[in-house]
Design an enzyme around this catalytic site. Sequence first.
Site, PDB file in Angstrom:
ATOM      1  N   ASP A 257      38.589  42.648  41.521  1.00 36.60           N
ATOM      2  CA  ASP A 257      39.061  41.274  41.387  1.00 36.60           C
ATOM      3  C   ASP A 257      37.954  40.346  40.884  1.00 36.60           C
ATOM      4  O   ASP A 257      36.855  40.791  40.532  1.00 36.60           O
ATOM      5  CB  ASP A 257      39.633  40.807  42.733  1.00 36.60           C
ATOM      6  CG  ASP A 257      40.864  39.926  42.582  1.00 36.60           C
ATOM      7  OD1 ASP A 257      41.026  39.287  41.535  1.00 36.60           O
ATOM      8  OD2 ASP A 257      41.674  39.873  43.533  1.00 36.60           O
TER       9      ASP A 257
ATOM     10  N   ASP B 122      48.252  35.678  38.863  1.00 39.86           N
ATOM     11  CA  ASP B 122      49.063  36.515  39.744  1.00 39.86           C
ATOM     12  C   ASP B 122      50.549  36.250  39.580  1.00 39.86           C
ATOM     13  O   ASP B 122      50.986  35.116  39.378  1.00 39.86           O
ATOM     14  CB  ASP B 122      48.692  36.251  41.207  1.00 39.86           C
ATOM     15  CG  ASP B 122      47.307  36.753  41.545  1.00 39.86           C
ATOM     16  OD1 ASP B 122      46.650  37.310  40.661  1.00 39.86           O
ATOM     17  OD2 ASP B 122      46.879  36.583  42.701  1.00 39.86           O
TER      18      ASP B 122
END
Length: 675
Positions: A166, A221
């Site tokens: 991430d 996202d």
Amino acid sequence: MDQRRSKWRTAAVAVLITAGVLVPPAAQAQHVRKDDGLALTPPMGFNNWNSTHCRDEFDEAMVKGIADLFVAKGLKDAGYQYVNIDDCWALPDRDGGGDLVPDPARFPNGIKHVADYVHGKGLKFGLYTSAGTKTCDSDGFPGGLDHEEQDARLFASWGVDYLKYDNCNNQGVDARYRYTKMRDALEATGREIVFSICEWGENKPWEWARDVGHLWRTTGDISDSWDSMLSIAKRNMELDRHAGPGHWNDPDMLEVGNGGMTDVEYRSHFSLWAIMAAPLLIGSDLRKATPETFAILENREVIAVDQDALGVQGKVVRNDGGTHVLVKPLSGGDRAVLLFNENDSPVTTSVTAAELGLGNATGYRVRDLWAKTTTHTAGSITAALPPHGSAMFRVSAANDWYRYPPAVTTAASGELLYPGALPIAPPGRSVTYTTSVTNDGRLPVSGVRARLGVPRGWTAKATTPSSTAVLSGQKAFTTTWQVQVPADAVEGRFPIEASFTFHSPNERAPVHRKHSVEAYVPGAAPKGDQFVSDLKWLRGTNGWGPVEVDATNGETAAGDGGPITIRGTVFAKGLGTHAPAQIEYYTGGNCSAVTATVGIDDRKADPASLVSYEVWADGRLVHDSGPVTATDAARPLAADVSQAVVVRLVVRDGGNGNAYDHADWGDLRITCRSA
């Protein structure tokens, strides 16, 4: 992980470089990824984040249960391979030797034990960390920055086969450097580990990450909503030329089965990911999944399109008014095609063999991958798509086309004010509906008949013939109907039922088809001068969370945003939206003007905030604010909506992603006639 809800998130690397952050020398080094044979087709598997986040239900038992279901439900045989876990698996601190420590409450037997269990099922295991000092969860678990070699060795010793890396808390370190350093650390372990770059597309990884990772996120996202899925899909569609075996565009995990969309929408979601050669990582808790969810996830013919060895991402060949045609060449010469309708009203659309690149054959075999039917066509493929619906086909040139029945499409639709509009049917008015039968085959069909059923008290009259004895190949037969809405019709959605009968030369029994479309009876048009937030909208969509009334958008639940505040001014009345957003109101030609003060909400202002505000009067754009940023002063808005039956308020993402696009409409008013 959701970078947008983390208090640890740093600014985009592009902003940091502008501010004077230097790119470490290692980031400039050239490296050609060796042919490691990994991810030659898009990875398929599971990730828990979309369904559990960091809740207590995320634990060892869940992960093992998912592995069990992969085998028991046939998902493993269908191609799903990776069982991946996301954030919150570790303790908040490393141990005395600097190693990451699994949370003993969640994983009492450790990560290696879970990986061994997954491997014992013939599956592979994936793990998560972040290319920063902390991960993305608000509690902030240890990240991998400056611990790359140690973490990679630890992951390899546990048997990790897939690493999701991430982007939170990256301390302004250049993205290429951070991700390249972990790539090198993973390769040094000697273990084959698929490397998933999750930096949200902020640094355009499709332009540089082919020699760094096997897949890269292209967007922020996803969330379990139609608007989120659609926005992400449309951004990913543009990047087809960058994908191929071993290097894939990743529009984020699947939401299929999480409950925020309908099964029609989930089939479109799954079909879009498959035609775009996207990774298929299940994001729902399979222990709670419905049979309908499994039916979508297990469609092997759609999966075969995603996993085709040629490794080509489907390309958009046409996009007209929210109707998309995507084509994907397949190994062996076939073509996969997706006809997709993003609109809230039904659409009938078609594609030709020439657009598919299949040349000029005598006939073509058409396999409907969801209906599981095979037909022939002379060259065109037509589909009647419901709102948010799609149709997916596998098409090939065929000398034996005559063995299959002709491809016949039946459809019904009502007149619309503009493309994608609701089918408005005001009380006391007559509305036109159309039924159609399209024969794309070479052989004729016979005994074609159409009927239209309407609600009790309504009437439907055919104004053109409703039957024909023979419908030749490559011809269409249409019937127009006048539907009278009673003057006392109450507000609401009402079904209009179309039914069809015809005889096909390859089938003994007559073919019967049905289609249900809608008529929307609106309430009374507004009168006088009113705050728009006091009116009932026809429909409202939002990029994140619901459209808020007299409050700003908080991204998740209704009422979580607080007062509307633009450059220090608080507005008691208005709407809180988040791009992309659209809110529609029935005005019935009775209103003349919309006014407001617009701008990015102070609580969510960010350098990446970039939107535009639009007002539409039916199909006419009557106001366009142009780009609006977080540093712009509050702007006055005035739009002439005279004669409009429907007024639309639209917020568009400025093109840089919608992570911080909290767009307020302060003091939003509409002026209408009093009588």
